[in-house]
Scaffold this motif. Structure first.
Motif, short mmCIF file in Angstrom:
data_model
loop_
_atom_site.label_atom_id
_atom_site.label_comp_id
_atom_site.label_asym_id
_atom_site.label_seq_id
_atom_site.Cartn_x
_atom_site.Cartn_y
_atom_site.Cartn_z
N GLY A 35 9.96 2.47 20.78
CA GLY A 35 11.06 1.80 20.09
C GLY A 35 10.62 0.92 18.94
O GLY A 35 11.46 0.35 18.23
N ALA A 36 9.30 0.80 18.73
CA ALA A 36 8.81 0.07 17.56
C ALA A 36 9.13 0.87 16.29
O ALA A 36 9.41 2.07 16.34
CB ALA A 36 7.32 -0.18 17.66
N ILE A 37 9.09 0.19 15.15
CA ILE A 37 9.46 0.80 13.87
C ILE A 37 8.26 0.75 12.93
O ILE A 37 7.61 -0.29 12.79
CB ILE A 37 10.62 0.03 13.19
N VAL A 38 7.97 1.88 12.27
CA VAL A 38 7.04 1.85 11.15
C VAL A 38 7.80 2.24 9.88
O VAL A 38 8.60 3.18 9.89
CB VAL A 38 5.82 2.77 11.35
N VAL A 39 7.59 1.49 8.82
CA VAL A 39 8.18 1.79 7.52
C VAL A 39 7.02 2.05 6.57
O VAL A 39 6.26 1.14 6.23
CB VAL A 39 9.05 0.62 7.00
N ASP A 40 6.88 3.30 6.15
CA ASP A 40 5.73 3.69 5.32
C ASP A 40 6.14 3.72 3.86
O ASP A 40 6.57 4.75 3.33
CB ASP A 40 5.20 5.05 5.76
N VAL A 41 5.99 2.57 3.19
CA VAL A 41 6.37 2.48 1.78
C VAL A 41 5.39 3.28 0.91
O VAL A 41 5.71 3.66 -0.20
CB VAL A 41 6.43 1.01 1.32
N ALA A 42 4.21 3.55 1.43
CA ALA A 42 3.19 4.30 0.69
C ALA A 42 3.40 5.81 0.76
O ALA A 42 2.54 6.57 0.32
CB ALA A 42 1.80 3.95 1.22
N ILE A 43 4.53 6.26 1.28
CA ILE A 43 4.74 7.69 1.50
C ILE A 43 4.71 8.49 0.19
O ILE A 43 4.34 9.66 0.18
CB ILE A 43 6.06 7.94 2.28
N ASP A 44 5.09 7.86 -0.94
CA ASP A 44 5.00 8.55 -2.23
C ASP A 44 3.58 9.01 -2.53
O ASP A 44 3.39 9.98 -3.26
CB ASP A 44 5.46 7.62 -3.37
N GLN A 45 2.61 8.28 -2.02
CA GLN A 45 1.20 8.62 -2.24
C GLN A 45 0.58 9.22 -0.98
O GLN A 45 -0.63 9.13 -0.77
CB GLN A 45 0.42 7.38 -2.68
N GLY A 46 1.40 9.81 -0.14
CA GLY A 46 0.90 10.49 1.05
C GLY A 46 1.03 9.71 2.33
O GLY A 46 0.89 10.26 3.42
N GLY A 47 1.31 8.40 2.22
CA GLY A 47 1.52 7.57 3.40
C GLY A 47 0.24 7.01 3.98
O GLY A 47 -0.84 7.58 3.84
N CYS A 48 0.34 5.86 4.66
CA CYS A 48 -0.84 5.24 5.26
C CYS A 48 -0.82 5.31 6.79
O CYS A 48 -1.66 4.70 7.44
CB CYS A 48 -1.02 3.81 4.77
N PHE A 49 0.12 6.06 7.37
CA PHE A 49 0.12 6.40 8.79
C PHE A 49 -0.18 7.89 8.92
O PHE A 49 0.42 8.70 8.20
CB PHE A 49 1.49 6.10 9.43
N GLU A 50 -1.06 8.26 9.82
CA GLU A 50 -1.37 9.68 10.00
C GLU A 50 -0.15 10.48 10.45
O GLU A 50 -0.08 11.69 10.23
CB GLU A 50 -2.50 9.85 11.02
#
Length: 372
Positions: free
Chosen positions: A261-276
């Protein structure tokens, strides 16, 4: 010069590359501006306002691309737009090429000269055309997280600020650049418990001076990142390597250890994202779940507040549009090394070293091309 303003075609993208005020400024200097009908209608910039500013209204994107010498956009060109570019044309927009080999190949094949907003620099080394949208996305990341923490949106059912007797949400922000600092401002304003990571000690000192004990600042040690991420209710991915693919700071194994139920918001997704575990999503379908963790990875977050974003962006981009129109691309690039840093593709050549490294392909520097 003939400047073309097509309507954006990406999912739920309502921003526009020039305002009527920008059009008036260009027309007063003797340039012609072709605006696709409806380009700004969704955000209150009517066709009539563009016509009164001096633009010619055009019925289709095909006609805009065929007649214009320079195309000014917001988002990276989609495949059908890449196919309309030609060798004698300038494209000025966000590109985010590093994680997108298909777009890179299409732009090289087009022969057009393509300048990326996100790699134009300033005297201080900052990224002035990326900063406005980073500010918007950073602030929106906390809004999105607060909404999706609600049980009805897939979260744990946590109020960001908590209430007396109940703890607030724990927010971890990875990166203390423009996105991270704006996310931090919003998270603190909403009453969350916040920590922020970066490798730039001076940035962390500035944050500590500004916010004191309202925020915990940490050097980005991988072990400490893992500990904090696994205990977080919200993790904001705000890491940027200019022009390059984002580093994967949060692994699949770390996501598995996070709270359900935790949330990740990957603002870096335009550059491929910083979460695998990240993959691009849209405003129409913004989230997905991996190992019980809700992922929000919308690739054009500022498009949701398109009017604010359009004016913030064009305030920054317009002087460069004006320079390109008045001088032409070769003179403009020769005159301004910061604009030259934005050149990503030139007449069939890749000119961005970070993109070349990410995709393992050859490049030629902009300086070499200008010298030739």
């Amino acid at each position: 010069m003939i400047i073309g303003l097509p309507q954006e075609v990406k999912n739920n993208e309502f921003r526009v590359g020039l305002t009527p005020g920008n059009v008036r400024g260009l027309c007063k200097q003797g340039h012609s501006v072709l605006v696709q009908r409806g380009a700004g209608e969704q955000i209150g910039l009517s066709d009539e306002s563009y016509r009164l500013a001096g633009a010619s209204l055009i019925n289709s994107a095909t006609e805009v691309f065929s007649k214009a010498q320079m195309i000014v956009k917001v988002k990276e060109p989609q495949p059908q737009e890449c196919a309309m570019l030609r060798e004698d044309q300038i494209l000025f927009t966000y590109l985010h090429l590093a994680p997108d080999p298909q777009q890179t190949k299409a732009l090289i094949h087009s022969g057009a000269s393509c300048i990326a907003y996100e790699t134009v620099t300033s005297c201080s080394g900052a990224l002035p055309l990326l900063a406005p949208m980073s500010e918007v996305a950073g602030r929106m990341s906390i809004q999105a997280a607060a909404t999706h923490l609600e049980k009805t949106h897939g979260g744990l059912g946590i109020l960001m600020a908590g209430v007396p007797g109940v703890a607030p949400a724990k927010v971890v922000i990875l990166g203390a650049g423009v996105v991270g600092k704006n996310a931090l401002q919003m998270a603190i304003g909403m009453g969350a418990e916040v920590c922020i990571f970066d490798r730039d000690i001076d940035r962390l000192r500035q944050i500590d001076t500004l916010y004191g004990n309202r925020v915990r600042t940490y050097y980005a040690d991988p072990l400490l990142v893992e500990i904090e991420v696994c205990e977080a209710d919200v993790v904001i991915g705000a890491v940027l390597l200019p022009g390059a693919a984002a580093p994967k700071l949060v692994t699949r194994e770390m996501v598995k250890k996070m709270k359900s139920g935790a949330i990740v918001v990957d603002v870096a997704i335009d550059q491929g994202g910083c979460f695998e575990t990240s993959r691009p999503t849209t405003h129409a379908d913004p989230t997905f779940i991996v190992d019980g963790v809700l992922h929000y990875c919308v690739a054009n977050m500022p498009g949701a507040v398109a009017r604010t974003s359009t004016f913030a962006l064009t305030n920054a981009t317009y002087p460069f549009v004006e320079a390109l129109a008045n001088r032409g691309i070769m003179a403009a690039l020769s005159h301004d090394c910061h604009l030259r840093n934005g050149l990503s593709v030139y007449q069939g050549h890749l000119t961005s070293e970070p993109v070349a490294k990410a995709q393992k392909i050859d490049f030629v520097s902009a300086d070499e091309l200008l010298a030739a």
